[in-house]
Design an enzyme around this catalytic site. Sequence first.
Site, PDB file in Angstrom:
ATOM      1  N   GLY A  68       0.852  -1.183   0.000  1.00  0.00           N
ATOM      2  CA  GLY A  68       0.000   0.000   0.000  1.00  0.00           C
ATOM      3  C   GLY A  68       0.886   1.231   0.000  1.00  0.00           C
ATOM      4  N   GLN A  73       3.052   9.885   1.488  1.00  0.00           N
ATOM      5  CA  GLN A  73       4.349   9.191   1.505  1.00  0.00           C
ATOM      6  C   GLN A  73       5.227   9.570   0.317  1.00  0.00           C
ATOM      7  OE1 GLN A  73       2.417   5.145   2.298  1.00  0.00           O
ATOM      8  NE2 GLN A  73       4.327   5.015   3.457  1.00  0.00           N
ATOM      9  N   CYS A 126       6.104  -0.145   7.637  1.00  0.00           N
ATOM     10  CA  CYS A 126       5.692   1.010   6.839  1.00  0.00           C
ATOM     11  C   CYS A 126       6.871   1.470   5.997  1.00  0.00           C
ATOM     12  CB  CYS A 126       5.243   2.130   7.773  1.00  0.00           C
ATOM     13  SG  CYS A 126       4.758   3.632   6.910  1.00  0.00           S
ATOM     14  N   LEU A 127       6.606   1.778   4.740  1.00  0.00           N
ATOM     15  CA  LEU A 127       7.673   2.224   3.844  1.00  0.00           C
ATOM     16  C   LEU A 127       8.281   3.551   4.300  1.00  0.00           C
ATOM     17  CD1 LEU A 127       5.985   1.353   0.426  1.00  0.00           C
ATOM     18  CD2 LEU A 127       7.758   0.059   1.632  1.00  0.00           C
ATOM     19  N   HIS A 168      -4.245   0.904   7.648  1.00  0.00           N
ATOM     20  CA  HIS A 168      -2.912   1.531   7.656  1.00  0.00           C
ATOM     21  C   HIS A 168      -2.866   2.700   6.665  1.00  0.00           C
ATOM     22  CE1 HIS A 168       1.674   1.037   7.848  1.00  0.00           C
ATOM     23  NE2 HIS A 168       1.490   1.892   6.860  1.00  0.00           N
ATOM     24  N   GLU A 169      -3.370   2.474   5.447  1.00  0.00           N
ATOM     25  CA  GLU A 169      -3.280   3.525   4.417  1.00  0.00           C
ATOM     26  C   GLU A 169      -4.230   4.689   4.716  1.00  0.00           C
ATOM     27  OE1 GLU A 169      -0.750   3.404   2.635  1.00  0.00           O
ATOM     28  OE2 GLU A 169      -0.322   1.298   3.097  1.00  0.00           O
ATOM     29  N   HIS A 172      -2.730   6.910   7.234  1.00  0.00           N
ATOM     30  CA  HIS A 172      -1.741   7.848   6.671  1.00  0.00           C
ATOM     31  C   HIS A 172      -2.409   9.146   6.226  1.00  0.00           C
ATOM     32  CE1 HIS A 172       2.231   6.121   6.450  1.00  0.00           C
ATOM     33  NE2 HIS A 172       1.820   4.989   5.922  1.00  0.00           N
TER      34      HIS A 172
END
Length: 214
Positions: A68, A73, A126-127, A168-169, A172
């Site tokens: 995702g 991000q 997480c990226l 999660h997304e 963000h």
Amino acid sequence: MGTSDDHAPLTERVEQLLDGGLPLAMVAAGDPVLRQGTEPYDGQLEPALLARFVEALRVTMRAAPGVGLAAPQVGVELRIAVIEDPAPVPEEVRLTRGRVPQPFRVLVNPAYESVGDPRAAFFEGCLSVPGWQAVVVRHAEVRLTGQDEHGQALDEVFAGWPARIVQHETDHLDGVLYLDRAESRSLSSNQAVAERWAQPTPEEAARALGFELP
Ligand code: ZN
């Protein structure tokens, strides 16, 4: 995003970002764009630019690789995210975590609410926080509403790992990182997770590291 001008209009900044080539650079924790929340998408990018931006998110997510990616991000404060999970995991993990394949999807203006009380606790990463993972207790099932990239209404129940991904997304887009919700004593390097905590559930990690599971 050292070369972009934070005060230029959003459209110009997105064009500049895309002209810089793919994959896009990932914004890491500590950048305010990950904490300031996002503007609802309401046509700020004209259709061709929106399509280019969504494609850039897809390419960047796959290159990472991740399951995702949310617009903040890559430094863009719009309420847009993409998800996709080929779920290349062993059968036991698939069954325990509900990690079923999730086709590519674009989430525009997503919002979620829990469906019932069940919770699920697993390691996630997480990226924007590279190198680390932690256990997060999340709703096992959520109802996700919003739109897709064509403006079609989205109203769907997600369960298993896809439910974790959409929470999660969407978080963000509200300026929330998974660490805000994590069991802090579970924080583990990717190497520690691979070597010690690859079991389908985090029970051994909870015992050894000293944190509670629901
Ligand atoms: Zn993330």
